[in-house]
Each structure stands twice: as structure tokens, then as C-alpha cells.
Scaffold this motif. Structure first.
Motif, short mmCIF file in Angstrom:
data_model
loop_
_atom_site.label_atom_id
_atom_site.label_comp_id
_atom_site.label_asym_id
_atom_site.label_seq_id
_atom_site.Cartn_x
_atom_site.Cartn_y
_atom_site.Cartn_z
N ILE A 185 0.77 -1.21 0.42
CA ILE A 185 -0.36 0.17 0.73
C ILE A 185 1.12 0.99 0.46
O ILE A 185 1.44 0.98 1.00
CB ILE A 185 -0.50 0.01 1.97
N ASN A 186 0.59 1.94 -0.89
CA ASN A 186 1.27 3.60 -1.30
C ASN A 186 0.50 4.34 -0.98
O ASN A 186 -0.36 4.85 -1.71
CB ASN A 186 2.51 3.60 -2.34
N ALA A 187 1.04 5.36 -0.02
CA ALA A 187 0.32 6.55 0.12
C ALA A 187 1.15 7.65 -0.63
O ALA A 187 1.57 8.11 0.82
CB ALA A 187 -0.88 6.90 2.04
N GLY A 188 0.14 8.43 -1.42
CA GLY A 188 1.48 9.68 -1.62
C GLY A 188 0.94 10.74 -0.97
O GLY A 188 -0.24 10.79 -0.44
N ILE A 189 2.06 11.34 -1.25
CA ILE A 189 1.25 13.25 -0.66
C ILE A 189 1.62 13.85 -2.14
O ILE A 189 2.20 14.06 -3.28
CB ILE A 189 2.43 13.61 0.25
N MET A 190 1.25 15.72 -2.22
CA MET A 190 1.09 16.57 -2.81
C MET A 190 0.95 16.23 -4.69
O MET A 190 0.80 16.45 -5.09
CB MET A 190 2.51 16.76 -3.26
N GLU A 191 -0.45 15.46 -4.28
CA GLU A 191 -0.71 14.49 -5.03
C GLU A 191 -2.08 15.70 -5.77
O GLU A 191 -2.07 16.53 -7.22
CB GLU A 191 -2.85 13.78 -5.18
#
Length: 410
Positions: free
Chosen positions: A142-148
């Protein structure tokens, strides 16, 4: 086995909704995702995933399988749009959907629709396998990214470069209203500045209005839009001049400067460089028709700083993606929906763009998108998701893990 997994989610659905409420109550606007990242890390560690926060600030949890096979990646993001005038944006209230013209029980709050509902559902789907003691053959991440929300593909970029994790397929948790999405157009933001010769409106001799120049560009782009190609899978390329700032913005002064943003949407079959060149040529021809004007147009990178202090450059653009409907990943998603809901949906194309395209266009990975939440409520003062849809999405994520990760030969 799959019925045991789905039954687990049904039995523990109140815990799933409480997890989502906890996430909504944590403000995480773009560039300020730090607290949410720590909570996400804690939740991933609680279900025995190897968890890491990279230098940008993305959170990744990894559950390894028994076989040495590339991972099934479920991708979402931590940040949300600014709350603006949304009342009680972090209340995470459970409400009657009638207030929003919706049906059934809903959960309200900024970020629930993009994409905290899918993140909670993904975490809970993995938790079902852990708590039931089911060993995966293929690992899941599970990858929870930022600044999308700033038009970003920095999250996927840093994940692919720093995690060094071999990825097989990608499932994005975008708010698709529970529809299986197999593609969307890319998004390009071209920054346009037009310089003219200003004067008092009562003495216009020798002036050249930058605003008139902008009007010429708008008309030229409208004609260009009719000529842009149509892709058989992702539809027609689009272009429009949108945000407009005029200076000086005074009623009796002919302006000498206009700053604007040209938004373009393009399919994978029309490369970014080609459509940018076409638009820039169109703008130049329009400006040249009016003496006294000069302009500058192009994709401009601007400096951003993540919550970890990492400085980077963003360009407000997103890549397209398309996965053929007969691809095994698409079929696995459709079969998972059928397993949960009892019907076989048709895969569709999303009108909005997202960071998902990076995995396809740059990394060359097969991608699909599926998640709760409707476009019409995203980023609005009425942002909400039906609680039943959160539970349903988590079941589909679990069914996907079962299909993709219990059989490493798929």
C-alpha cells in the motif's frame, strides 16, 4: 476462502468506518500531510506490514508473500484540497445522505472522497488476510503518496525510485464511484503571460491591450480544439484558457499584462511534447495578429517543499494511462466486483486526471482505478461518501488481493 474474507469485513465494518473517521479528523492539506503520514504508518505497522516513509514523505507498507514475485501495489494519497468554506470539514460526521441529494448513510468531511475512504478500505482489506492467517504467495504493498492535489506525480516518482520494490500491477483508489476505470487523459498546464501597452481608457492612442490579446488567444484555442485528434480509447484531446489575471485590474485603464493558464487534456496516443508545441504555435499566431504585444508560454516548473522539508519542482501536469479491457488486471477487477456485488460491470474511462498515469506512462505498468466517492462531490463543501460504498470498496480490494496474490502465476 473468499467468503471468509468478505465476511470478516462485514463483521468488522464499524471498525473500518471508525478508522476512516479517525483519518478525516486529521487535517492533511497538500504540503501538510505529516500528522496523517504518522497515523497511516502506525495503522500499517499494526497489521504487520513493513512500513517506510521515504525522503519526500510518502508512506509505504509492504506485506511479503511466500514466493519471489513482483508485488501487487495499491496506490492512494494522503493529501486533500484546502477546505475553503466547507463547514466543519474535519468533523467526520455520519449523516443522512438526503442533505446532499444522496441516498443512505454517508460520512462527511474533507478528504473522504479523495482519497481517505479508499486508504481505509485498502488497509482493512489487508488486515482481513492478516487476522484470518491467510498466507499470500505474491506480496501486496500500500502506497499513500503526498502532494497529489498540486498536480503531482512526485509521489509515484519517489515511490518507484526509493522503495526499489518490483511492482507487477497497480490498483489506484481514485474516487471512481465504484466503477472499474481503465484509463484517463493526461493533464497539461501551460502558463501564459501576455504583455501589452497600457494607457488610460480615455486616451487609448498608442496602446495595445493585453486583455484583447488574451481574447484573441481564447478564440484561437476554441478553433484549435475542433482540430485536435480524437483517440478511440480515451476520447478527444481538449484545450481551454481558464484562470485569468489582469493587471492593472482597474475599470478605466487598458491593461498591459495578462497572466493565464491554458489547460489541455491529451490521450496517450498524443504525446505531451506534441500537443504543447501545437498549443504554443497557436498562441504565437494569435498574438502576432496584434501589434504591440509580446508573450511567453510554456510548462513552468515551480518549487515545492514537502512536509519532510524535501525541496522539489512540480509542473502541475499529469500523465495519461490506458489498460486494454481484455488485460488480465482489468478482468481480475471485474471478476472481483462480480464476486462482491453479483454483477459484471463494463470498464470505463475517467474524465479527470490523476497521479496514476505516472505508473503507466513512465514506469510502464498495467494500471486500473477503483474507489468510493463521486466526482461531483470531490473538493466541494458537500464532500462525502456513502458508508456502504466504503465497505463495498474494501471488499473489492480484498477480492483483488485474493485473485492477484494467492496465485503468483496470474
Amino acid at each position: 476462502m473468499i467468503q471468509d474474507i468478505l465476511g470478516y469485513i462485514d463483521k468488522n465494518q464499524k471498525t473500518l468506518i471508525r478508522l476512516l473517521q479517525q483519518m478525516i479528523r486529521i487535517p492533511s492539506p497538500t504540503f501538510h500531510e505529516g500528522e496523517m503520514a504518522l497515523v497511516c504508518k502506525k495503522e500499517l505497522e499494526a497489521i504487520k506490514m513493513d512500513t517506510h516513509i521515504d525522503s519526500l514523505g510518502n508512506v509505504t507498507g509492504v506485506l511479503r508473500g511466500s514466493e519471489d514475485a513482483p508485488f501487487f501495489l495499491m496506490n492512494t494519497h494522503l493529501d486533500h484540497a484546502e477546505p475553503g468554506d466547507m463547514p466543519e470539514p474535519y468533523s467526520a460526521k455520519i449523516m443522512d445522505g438526503k442533505k446532499f441529494g444522496d441516498s443512505g448513510e454517508v460520512i462527511y468531511g474533507r478528504g473522504v472522497n479523495g482519497q481517505k475512504a479508499s486508504l481505509a478500505g485498502m488497509i482493512f482489506a489487508v488486515r482481513a488476510f492478516i487476522d484470518l492467517g491467510i498466507q499470500l504467495k505474491r506480496g501486496v504493498a500500500i502506497n499513500a503518496g503526498i502532494m497529489e492535489e498540486c498536480g503531482g506525480h512526485l509521489g509515484p516518482k519517489y515511490f518507484m525510485e526509493e522503495e526499489n520494490l518490483p511492482v507487477y500491477w497497480v490498483l489506484s483508489g481514485e474516487h471512481t464511484d465504484l466503477k472499474p476505470i481503465i484509463g484517463h487523459r493526461g493533464m497539461i498546464n501551460i502558463q501564459l503571460s501576455i504583455g501589452g501597452i497600457g494607457s488610460h481608457a480615455a486616451a487609448p492612442e498608442g496602446s495595445s491591450s493585453a486583455l484583447t490579446g488574451a481574447a484573441r488567444v481564447i478564440l484561437a484555442l476554441e478553433k484549435l480544439k475542433e482540430l485536435l485528434p480524437e483517440d478511440k480509447n480515451l476520447g478527444k484531446a481538449l484545450v481551454s484558457l481558464n484562470r485569468l489575471n489582469v493587471s492593472p485590474n482597474v475599470a478605466n485603464v487598458i491593461p498591459d499584462r495578462v497572466d493565464a493558464v491554458v489547460d489541455a487534456r491529451h490521450p496517450a496516443s498524443l504525446p505531451r511534447e506534441e500537443i504543447v508545441k501545437t498549443i504554443e504555435s497557436c498562441i504565437e499566431e494569435a498574438i502576432q495578429r496584434q501589434p504591440g504585444l509580446k508573450h511567453n508560454a510554456g510548462i513552468r516548473k515551480y518549487k515545492v517543499t514537502s512536509y519532510t522539508g524535501k525541496e522539489e519542482y512540480a509542473d502541475g501536469c499529469m500523465y495519461p494511462f490506458y489498460t486494454p479491457p481484455d488485460h488480465p488486471l482489468v478482468q481480475a477487477l471485474i471478476e472481483s466486483i462480480e464476486e462482491v456485488q453479483g454483477y459484471s460491470p463494463e470498464p470505463g474511462i475517467w474524465t479527470i486526471s490523476s497521479e496514476t498515469g505516472y505508473f503507466s506512462t513512465v514506469s510502464g505498468l498495467p494500471v486500473v482505478a477503483f474507489g468510493p466517492g463521486e466526482d461531483r462531490f470531490t473538493h466541494t463543501r458537500d464532500e462525502h461518501v456513502r458508508t456502504a460504498d466504503v465497505i463495498y470498496a474494501s471488499k473489492v480490494y480484498a477480492a483483488m488481493i485474493a485473485r492477484v496474490c494467492l496465485n503468483a502465476d496470474l
